[in-house]
Write a protein that holds these residues in place. Structure first.
Motif, PDB file in Angstrom:
ATOM      1  N   GLN A 113       0.711  -1.263   0.007  1.00 55.41           N
ATOM      2  CA  GLN A 113       0.017   0.045   0.004  1.00 55.41           C
ATOM      3  C   GLN A 113       0.908   1.393   0.130  1.00 55.41           C
ATOM      4  O   GLN A 113       0.702   2.267  -0.806  1.00 55.41           O
ATOM      5  CB  GLN A 113      -0.978   0.216   1.358  1.00 55.41           C
ATOM      6  N   GLN A 114       1.853   1.343   1.060  1.00 55.93           N
ATOM      7  CA  GLN A 114       2.741   2.544   0.899  1.00 55.93           C
ATOM      8  C   GLN A 114       3.771   2.661  -0.380  1.00 55.93           C
ATOM      9  O   GLN A 114       3.795   3.715  -0.355  1.00 55.93           O
ATOM     10  CB  GLN A 114       3.513   2.266   2.284  1.00 55.93           C
ATOM     11  N   TRP A 117       1.451   4.260  -2.836  1.00 55.87           N
ATOM     12  CA  TRP A 117       1.120   5.691  -2.209  1.00 55.87           C
ATOM     13  C   TRP A 117       2.424   6.692  -2.233  1.00 55.87           C
ATOM     14  O   TRP A 117       2.230   7.882  -2.786  1.00 55.87           O
ATOM     15  CB  TRP A 117       0.626   5.714  -0.941  1.00 55.87           C
ATOM     16  N   LYS A 118       3.581   5.924  -2.361  1.00 56.55           N
ATOM     17  CA  LYS A 118       4.759   6.684  -2.395  1.00 56.55           C
ATOM     18  C   LYS A 118       5.113   6.994  -3.720  1.00 56.55           C
ATOM     19  O   LYS A 118       5.589   8.010  -4.117  1.00 56.55           O
ATOM     20  CB  LYS A 118       5.840   6.076  -1.363  1.00 56.55           C
ATOM     21  N   ALA A 123      -0.764   9.157  -6.852  1.00 61.56           N
ATOM     22  CA  ALA A 123      -1.587   7.842  -6.014  1.00 61.56           C
ATOM     23  C   ALA A 123      -2.144   8.500  -4.663  1.00 61.56           C
ATOM     24  O   ALA A 123      -2.878   7.572  -4.168  1.00 61.56           O
ATOM     25  CB  ALA A 123      -0.576   6.688  -6.053  1.00 61.56           C
ATOM     26  N   LYS A 124      -1.606   9.396  -4.224  1.00 59.47           N
ATOM     27  CA  LYS A 124      -2.145   9.868  -2.865  1.00 59.47           C
ATOM     28  C   LYS A 124      -3.557  10.196  -3.044  1.00 59.47           C
ATOM     29  O   LYS A 124      -4.179  10.237  -1.833  1.00 59.47           O
ATOM     30  CB  LYS A 124      -1.326  11.182  -2.423  1.00 59.47           C
ATOM     31  N   PHE A 223      -4.898   3.508  -3.836  1.00 63.71           N
ATOM     32  CA  PHE A 223      -4.173   2.571  -3.234  1.00 63.71           C
ATOM     33  C   PHE A 223      -4.746   1.581  -1.924  1.00 63.71           C
ATOM     34  O   PHE A 223      -4.148   0.867  -1.541  1.00 63.71           O
ATOM     35  CB  PHE A 223      -2.808   3.221  -2.629  1.00 63.71           C
ATOM     36  N   LYS A 224      -5.904   2.410  -1.445  1.00 63.22           N
ATOM     37  CA  LYS A 224      -6.574   1.730  -0.365  1.00 63.22           C
ATOM     38  C   LYS A 224      -7.671   0.675  -0.639  1.00 63.22           C
ATOM     39  O   LYS A 224      -8.325  -0.019   0.123  1.00 63.22           O
ATOM     40  CB  LYS A 224      -7.068   2.878   0.584  1.00 63.22           C
TER      41      LYS A 224
END
Length: 309
Positions: A113-114, A117-118, A123-124, A223-224
Motif C-alpha cells: 500500500q505504502q 502511495w509513495k 496515487a495519494k 491505493f486503499k
C-alpha cells in the motif's frame, strides 16, 4: 419488488468481483494452508498496472480495443509481485509456526500500500479509470452498465478455464496431489515449489481481472481499494468453504447479492430503518458470514483442499 431484478444484478456484479479475488485466497490456502492477507494489495496493484497501460496508449484510443492490453498489463504486475512475495517472503517461512507467515502477510500488505502511495504518480488521491460510454443495457428488467458486462462475461470464463485446468491438465493434477499430501507429492516427482508458485500466479491473475472490472465499474482506483475488497473476498472464500475454488465464487456471489439486498431493502423493514443504506453494507456482509459459520462451520460447499471431480 420492481427493484428486485436491479438489486440482484448489482449483487451478481459485485459478487463476481469478490469471487475472482477469493479464488486467490482459496487456492493458496488449499495448497499450503496460508491465509495471504496481502492478496488484496495484489488486486490493487493489478488495477494500477492496467491503468499504466491505458495511460501509455495514444489519446482517443478505443477502450474496447485496448482492454486486452490493460488486462495483460495488470496480470503481469500482479503475478510478478505475487510470485516475488511467495519466493522471498513466504517460502523461507514455510516450516515456521503459522503465526509467522500470517504476520508477514499483514506487513507485506501495508508495505505494498505504502509503496504505491509513495511512488506511483498522483496515487495519494484516487486515480481516474477509463469507463465505457453509452447508455445502460436492459437485461431482464435490470439496467446493466456497459462496464459491468465485463465482469459478467469474464468471471464465468475464468471459472470454466480454472476448472478445466485443475481437473484435466498435468499441472492441475499436481496441484491436487500437493494439496492432499506435499511430502508424498515430492516423492512422486512433483515439483511442489513450482506448483505453489503456480497457485500464487493464478490467484494473482484472477485478482488483476477483478481489478480491471472494479475500475470499469467505479471509474477510479486508489491505493486503499485492496483492503476492503480483499477483506470481503476473504469473507467470500470462508463463506463458500475455504480451499474450494467453486465455493469461493459461490461465496462471492452469495455475499454480493446479500449485500445488495440488505442495502436496498433493509431500510424498508419496520424497525430496521437505521440499518439500511450503503453505510451498513459491510456490516451485513459479516453478519451473513457469522450466521453461515454458526450453522455450517465448513462453509457452503465444505472445506476441500482441491477439486477432485
Amino acid at each position: 419488488m420492481h427493484e428486485l431484478p436491479q438489486q440482484l444484478a448489482n449483487g451478481l456484479i459485485l459478487g463476481a468481483m469478490y469471487g475472482l479475488i477469493a479464488i486467490g485466497y482459496t487456492m493458496v490456502y488449499g495448497i499450503i494452508q496460508l491465509i495471504n492477507f496481502a492478496h488484496g494489495e495484489i488486486f490493487m496493484i493489478g488495477g494500477f498496472g492496467a491503468l499504466t497501460v491505458y495511460l501509455w496508449m495514444p489519446a482517443g484510443a478505443n477502450l474496447l480495443a485496448i482492454i486486452p492490453l490493460m488486462i495483460i498489463g495488470g496480470v503481469i504486475c500482479s503475478v510478478a509481485i505475487s510470485t516475488a512475495a511467495e519466493r522471498f517472503a513466504y517460502r523461507p517461512l514455510r516450516g515456521a509456526p503459522r503465526l509467522a507467515p500470517l504476520i508477514t502477510a499483514i506487513g507485506l500488505s501495508l508495505a505494498l500500500q505504502q509503496a504505491i502511495w509513495k511512488w506511483y504518480p498522483d496515487a495519494k488521491k484516487d486515480r481516474s479509470f477509463p469507463q465505457f460510454k453509452g447508455e445502460a443495457i436492459d437485461i431482464f428488467g435490470a439496467h446493466i452498465q456497459r462496464g459491468d458486462l465485463f465482469v459478467l462475461i469474464t468471471a464465468p470464463i475464468c471459472m470454466i478455464a480454472l476448472g478445466l485446468f485443475v481437473s484435466k491438465t498435468r499441472a492441475g493434477r499436481g496441484m491436487q496431489a500437493t494439496s492432499q499430501d506435499p511430502d508424498t507429492a515430492k516423492l512422486m516427482g512433483i515439483n511442489t515449489d513450482r506448483i505453489i508458485v503456480m497457485a500464487f500466479a493464478i490467484g494473482a491473475a484472477f485478482a488483476a481481472v477483478a481489478a480491471v472490472a472494479y475500475g470499469l465499474k467505479n471509474g477510479q482506483i486508489g491505493f486503499k481499494m485492496g483492503f476492503i475488497m480483499g477483506l470481503k473476498a476473504f469473507t467470500a472464500a470462508v463463506l463458500g468453504g475455504i480451499g474450494n475454488i467453486y465455493g469461493a465464487m459461490l461465496g462471492g456471489v452469495v455475499l454480493g447479492i446479500a449485500e445488495s439486498l440488505a442495502t436496498g431493502y433493509m431500510s424498508d423493514v419496520p424497525g430496521m430503518e437505521l440499518f439500511g443504506g450503503g453505510a451498513w453494507k459491510d456490516v451485513w456482509a459479516f453478519v451473513l458470514l457469522i450466521i453461515v459459520l454458526l450453522l455450517r462451520p465448513q462453509g457452503l460447499l465444505g472445506e476441500r483442499v482441491a477439486d477432485r471431480a
